[in-house]
Scaffold this motif. Structure first.
Motif, PDB file in Angstrom:
ATOM      1  N   UNK A   1      61.950  21.420  60.080  1.00 44.78           N
ATOM      2  CA  UNK A   1      61.204  22.589  59.631  1.00 44.78           C
ATOM      3  C   UNK A   1      61.346  22.797  58.129  1.00 44.78           C
ATOM      4  N   UNK A   2      62.590  22.731  57.641  1.00 51.14           N
ATOM      5  CA  UNK A   2      62.817  23.068  56.245  1.00 51.14           C
ATOM      6  C   UNK A   2      62.304  21.970  55.315  1.00 51.14           C
ATOM      7  N   UNK A   3      62.715  20.737  55.577  1.00 56.18           N
ATOM      8  CA  UNK A   3      62.430  19.670  54.616  1.00 56.18           C
ATOM      9  C   UNK A   3      61.116  18.968  54.922  1.00 56.18           C
ATOM     10  N   UNK A   4      61.012  18.453  56.144  1.00 53.24           N
ATOM     11  CA  UNK A   4      59.894  17.543  56.427  1.00 53.24           C
ATOM     12  C   UNK A   4      58.606  18.282  56.708  1.00 53.24           C
ATOM     13  N   UNK A   5      58.697  19.525  57.122  1.00 58.52           N
ATOM     14  CA  UNK A   5      57.463  20.291  57.311  1.00 58.52           C
ATOM     15  C   UNK A   5      57.149  21.136  56.084  1.00 58.52           C
ATOM     16  N   UNK A   6      57.983  22.148  55.805  1.00 55.88           N
ATOM     17  CA  UNK A   6      57.596  23.131  54.789  1.00 55.88           C
ATOM     18  C   UNK A   6      57.541  22.519  53.391  1.00 55.88           C
TER      19      UNK A   6
END
Ligand code: HEM
Ligand SMILES: [Cu+2]
Lengths: 237, 586
Positions: B91-96
Motif C-alpha cells: 500500500x505505502x510503497x508499491x501502490x501510493x
C-alpha cells in the motif's frame, strides 16, 4: 488577475522578492545549465545521501560495538623492503585517484575545444588511473582476507570493522568501476567522432554532445570527493 | 524560434530549442517499450493498481481473521503476519508512491508545464521496467519457500531476520529487500526526470509561481523521495549483509532458543533511525501530491481561484523540509535517549502549522464558491474531512506522554489509515474521475461514480472510526487474535465483526470502480477537450487524448496562473493559462 498576467513584463523587484522572482522565472531555474548536467547534479545529491547514510551507519556501529576497534594504521600497513609503512597503500591509492581528477579536468577542457583526439586520450588516461585504483583496492582486499579479515569477524577486535570496511569500500569501488566503464564508452565515442556527427546512441537512438564528457567528469569528481571522506573517516580515525 | 516573441506581450523568448522527439516505429515501441511519459504513466498506474488489489485482498483476509477469530482457521498466526506486512508495504510503497509519482507524475507534469515529454524519455522508460521487476520480485515472494516476510512493514531487526519470523531465515525477507532496492533504483531514474523537467523544461511564460499546485506537490514530493529513499536503500543493503553474510550492523548479541547466535555488537536502533528517516518523509511523499491535486480539484470544481496560492506553495515546501526532522516520533518507545523525544515532539507539532494553513486555504477557496458536487469534488471534500481527522489524532500521537500508552495499539492503525491510507486514496479516486476524460476522451459513468463514492466514504468511516475506540481500549495492533482478555469488553468483539463486514463491502465497491474504468473506455459519454472548463494547460491540448509530443506544431505560451476562475468582467468563468491578456475579455 491582470496583475498576475503581467508580472513578467514588469521590472524585477529587489531583495528577497527579486531572489524568488529570479529563481522562479520563465522556463528554467538554472539558466546556463543543460538538462543532462542538472540531472547529474541532482543524482549526485541523492547519492551523497547514500554515502552519508553508509558513513553514519559505520560511525554508529563503531560506537555501539562493545569490543575494541582495530587500529587502522596497523591494519593498513605494508612491509616494503623491510620497512614498516603505515597506510602507505591508501596514500598511493588516494594520490592516484586525485591525479585522475586532474586528467579528467583536462579531458573536459579539450572537449570544449573540440579537440577530439586529446579528449579521448585524457579520458582513457583517467580510466586507467581509475582501473589502477580498483586494482589496488582488490590487492588490499586480498591481503586483508589472507590475514583473516571477514565481514563477520577479524583477528583484532570488533567484527564491524570488517563489515563496514568491505561494505563501504566495496560500494565506493563499484562506483569507480562504473565510472571507468563510462569513461571508456565516452572515450570511444569521442574518438569515433560521434559527438561531431551527432550519430545516435545504440540504446537511446538520440545524438550525444561533447557535454557528456563534462557530465561524466562531474560524476568522476564526486566519486573522488567521496573517497576523501572515506579516507578521513575510516582510515585516519 | 525567437522571432515570434515580439508579438507576445511580456513573455521572454524561448531559451531552449524544441526537443528532438523519439518517434516510435512499431507497436511495441509505441505501447510497450514506450518512451512517451503519458504511456509510461499509464503503465505505472496499471501496475500499481494490480499489485494494490493484492494488498486489498490481503486486508480482507486480515479483517476476516480479526472479525471472526477462530472461524477461518486456515489463517495461521504466521500467515497473518505475512498478510499485514505485505499489505502495509504494498500500500505505502508499491501502490501510493508509484501511483502518485510514477503514474500521475508522468502523465501530468509534461502536460501541465507545457513540455513535450520528460527530459530523458529513455531513462524514464527504464524507470518503469525496473519498477515492474521490483513488483514481480515482491509478488514472487508469495510463492517462495517459507512465503513472504512477516516482519511487519517496518521490517525491524533483529526479528526480521530471525527464524521465529516468517520468511526470516527463508526467502521472504531477502526478496522483500531486493524488491525494495530495485524499486528505489527505478524510482530514482524516474524521479530525476520529474525534477529536472519541472526545473528546466517549462513552457514560455510558465514561471514556477504559475505552476498548478499539482505540479508543486509532485515536484516537492519527488525531491523528498530522492533524499529519503537513500536511507532505506542503505538499510536494505546492511540488513541483506546481516542476513546473508552474518555481519552485525543491526544485530546485537542474541540468544535464540537457548542458542547464542553469531552476532555481536550491532545496533537495532540504527535501523529504526534509518528506516524512519525514510519512513516519515514517505508519509509526505504520498501526502504532498495529494495536497496539490486536491487544491486543483477544489479550485476547478468550485469555480474559484485557490485561496492564498503563494502560501500554498510555501506550505508545501516548508512541510517537505520539516518532514526530514520529525522522524523519531515513531520511536518514542524504542529506548532512544528521552531528550530526543522532546525535540521530535516539538518539530512534529510545528509541522502542524503549515498543514493547518493549507486546510484553511482549502476551506476559504470553497467559501462562497460556485460548488459543483461532481464526483471529483466529492472525493476532494472527503479528503479534507478525512485528512483533518487523521491529522488531529496525529497531534495526540505526536506527544510523548500520550503516545506511550497508545503506541502499538489499534489507535495507531486507525490514525495512519485515516491520514495516509484513506485520505490519499480518496485523492487518487478524485484525480482519476477528473483526468480520465483527458486520458481516454470519455467521461466516467456518473451514477456508478456516485455509488462508488458514497460506499467508499461512509464505509471508510465505519471501518476506521470504531477502530480508534478499540485502540483506546488497549487492543494491540499486529495481533492475530485478542482472545479472552479482561480489559476488552465483549462489545469490542461485536464491533470488530462489524468493521470486518464493512471492509468487505468497501472492497466490493472498488470492483464497481474498476468495472466503471473498463466500461467507460468505450461506452462513456464523449468528453471533448475540456469537460470541466478548467484553466490549466493539460486541458488545452489540440487533441484529446493528447498524442505523442502533446502540443502539435507549436508549444503553448503561458500568460497567467492556473486559477483564473470567475474573473470579474471576463466572458467565461475561466481563462485558460495560454490565453493572451488582450483576449481575456472576449
Ligand atoms: C480497505 C481498506 C483497508 C483495510 C480494511 C485495511 C486493514 C488493515 C488491517 C486490518 C491492518 C492490520 C492491523 C494489525 O493487525 O496491526 C492494516 C495494516 C496496515 N495498513 Fe491497511 N487497510 C486498508 C487500506 C490501507 C491503505 C490504503 C494503506 C496505505 C497507506 C494501508 C496501510 C497499512 C499499513 C502501513 C499497515 C501496517 C502494517 C504493519 O503493521 O506492518 N492500509 N490494514
Ligand atoms: Cu512520522
Amino acid at each position: 488577475m491582470e496583475g498576475i498576467a503581467q508580472t513578467q513584463a514588469a521590472e524585477r523587484p529587489g531583495g528577497m522578492e527579486g531572489f524568488v522572482a529570479d529563481w522562479s522565472s520563465d522556463q528554467r531555474v538554472f539558466k546556463n545549465v543543460s538538462w543532462g548536467k542538472a540531472m547529474m547534479w541532482i543524482f549526485l545529491l541523492s547519492d551523497t545521501f547514500v554515502f552519508g547514510c553508509f558513513l553514519l551507519a559505520y560511525m554508529t556501529v563503531r560506537m555501539s560495538t562493545t569490543v575494541a576497534w582495530p587500529n587502522p594504521s596497523e591494519v593498513f600497513a605494508l612491509e616494503i623492503f623491510g620497512t614498516h609503512m603505515p597506510l602507505i597503500l591508501i596514500a598511493i591509492m588516494t594520490f592516484v585517484l586525485i591525479t585522475s581528477s586532474g586528467t579528467m579536468a583536462m579531458a573536459v577542457n579539450f572537449g570544449y575545444r573540440r579537440d577530439r583526439r586529446r579528449t579521448a586520450l585524457m579520458l582513457v588516461v583517467t580510466a586507467i588511473f581509475g582501473a589502477l585504483f580498483v586494482g589496488m583496492q582488490a590487492f588490499e582486499w586480498t591481503k586483508l582476507i589472507h590475514e583473516g579479515v571477514r565481514p563477520w569477524g577479524n583477528p583484532w577486535g570488533a567484527e564491524q570493522f570488517g563489515s563496514a570496511f568491505f561494505m563501504i569500500t566495496g560500494f565506493h569501488g563499484t562506483h569507480v568501476t562504473i565510472g571507468v566503464i563510462f569513461l571508456l564508452i565516452v572515450a570511444r565515442k569521442v574518438w569515433r567522432g560521434d559527438y561531431d556527427t551527432g550519430r545516435p546512441g545504440f540504446f537511446t537512438s538520440r545524438g550525444g554532445r561533447y557535454e557528456i564528457v563534462e557530465i561524466t567528469g562531474l560524476y568522476w569528481h564526486f566519486v573522488d570527493l567521496v573517497w576523501v571522506f572515506i579516507f578521513a573517516l575510516f582510515y585516519l580515525w | 524560434m525567437s522571432t515570434t516573441s515580439d508579438r507576445l506581450d511580456g513573455i521572454p523568448a524561448a531559451e531552449v530549442a524544441d526537443v528532438e522527439l523519439y518517434h516510435p516505429r512499431s507497436w511495441i515501441t509505441k505501447y510497450v517499450f514506450s518512451q512517451d511519459a503519458k504511456i509510461i504513466g499509464i503503465q505505472y498506474a496499471l501496475t500499481a493498481t494490480a499489485i494494490g488489489l493484492v494488498a486489498l485482498a490481503l486486508s480482507w483476509l486480515m479483517r476476516l481473521q480479526l472479525g471472526f477469530p477462530g472461524v477461518f482457521d486456515f489463517i495461521t498466526p504466521a500467515e497473518y503476519y505475512q498478510f499485514i506486512t505485505m499489505h502495509g508495504m504494498i500500500m505505502v510503497v508499491y501502490l501510493l508512491t508509484a501511483l502518485f509519482l510514477g503514474g500521475f507524475g508522468n502523465y501530468l507534469i509534461p502536460l501541465m508545464i507545457g513540455a513535450r515529454d520528460m527530459v530523458f524519455p529513455y531513462v524514464n522508460m527504464l524507470s518503469y521496467w525496473i519498477y515492474l521487476v521490483a513488483v514481480l520480485v515482491l509478488a514472487a515472494s508469495f510463492f517462495a519457500p517459507g512465503g513472504p516476510t512477516g516482519a511487519g512493514w517496518t521490517l525491524y531487526p533483529p526479528q526480521a531476520i530471525l527464524s521465529g519470523t516468517p520468511g526470516g531465515q527463508d526467502w521472504g525477507i531477502l526478496l522483500m529487500l531486493l524488491s525494495l532496492m530495485l524499486f528505489i533504483i527505478g524510482f530514482t531514474m524516474g524521479g530525476l526526470n520529474y525534477v529536472v523537467t519541472v526545473l528546466q523544461a517549462r513552457a514560455r511564460g510558465m514561471t514556477l509561481m504559475r505552476m498548478p499546485l499539482t505540479v508543486w506537490g509532485i515536484f516537492t514530493a519527488t525531491v523528498m523521495a530522492l533524499l529519503a529513499f537513500p536511507a532505506l536503500f542503505v538499510s536494505c543493503v546492511m540488513m541483506m549483509l546481516d542476513r546473508l553474510l552474518g555481519t552485525s550492523f543491526f544485530m546485537p548479541a542474541l540468544v535464540e532458543m537457548g542458542q547464542r547466535l553469531n552476532h555481536d555488537g550491532g545496533s537495532p536502533l540504527l535501523f529504526q533511525h534509518l528506516f524512519w528517516f525514510f519512513g516519515h518523509p514517505e508519509v509526505y511523499i504520498v501526502a504532498l501530491p495529494a495536497f496539490g491535486i486536491v487544491s486543483d480539484l477544489i479550485s476547478t470544481h468550485a469555480r474559484r481561484n485557490i485561496f492564498g496560492y503563494r502560501q500554498m506553495v510555501w506550505a508545501i515546501v516548508i512541510i517537505g523540509a520539516l518532514s526530514f526532522v520529525v522522524w523519531a516520533h515513531h520511536m518514542y518507545v524504542s529506548g532512544m535517549n528521552p531528550y530526543f523525544g522532546f525535540f521530535f515532539a516539538t518539530t512534529t507539532l510545528v509541522i502542524a502549522v503549515p498543514t493547518a494553513i493549507k486546510v484553511y486555504n482549502w476551506l476559504l477557496t470553497l467559501w462562497r464558491g460556485d460548488i459543483h458536487l461532481t464526483v471529483p469534488m466529492l472525493f476532494a471534500l472527503a479528503f479534507i474531512v478525512t485528512f483533518v481527522n487523521g491529522g488531529l489524532t496525529g497531534l495526540f500521537l505526536g506527544n510523548v506522554v500520550v503516545d506511550v500508552p497508545l503506541s502499538d495499539t489499534m489507535f495507531v492503525v486507525a490514525h495512519f489509515h485515516m491520514v495516509m491510507g484513506v485520505a490519499p486514496i480518496f485523492v487518487i479516486f478524485g484525480a482519476i474521475y477528473h483526468w480520465y476524460p483527458k486520458i481516454t476522451g470519455r467521461m466516467l459513468n456518473e451514477a456508478m461514480g456516485r455509488i462508488h463514492f458514497w460506499v467508499s466514504f461512509l464505509g471508510a468511516y465505519l471501518i476506521f472510526f470504531p477502530m480508534h475506540y478499540i485502540g483506546l481500549l488497549g487492543v494491540p495492533r499486529r495481533y492475530h487474535e485478542i482472545g479472552e482478555t479482561a480489559f476488552v469488553p465483549a462489545s469490542a468483539h461485536t464491533l470488530n465483526a462489524f468493521i470486518s463486514v464493512m471492509a468487505l463491502i468497501v472492497g466490493a465497491a472498488q470492483i464497481l470502480f474498476l468495472f466503471n474504468l473498463a466500461w467507460s473506455i468505450r461506452r462513456g459519454r464523449p468528453a471533448g477537450g475540456n469537460p470541466w472548463n478548467a484553466t490549466s494547460l493539460e486541458w488545452q491540448t489540440p487533441e484529446t487524448p493528447p498524442p505523442h509530443g502533446n502540443w502539435g506544431r507549436d508549444l503553448p505560451v503561458v500568460y497567467r496562473w492556473a486559477y483564473d476562475y470567475s474573473v470579474p468582467g471576463a466572458a467565461r468563468d475561466f481563462i485558460p493559462q495560454n490565453q493572451p491578456p488582450a483576449r481575456a475579455a472576449e
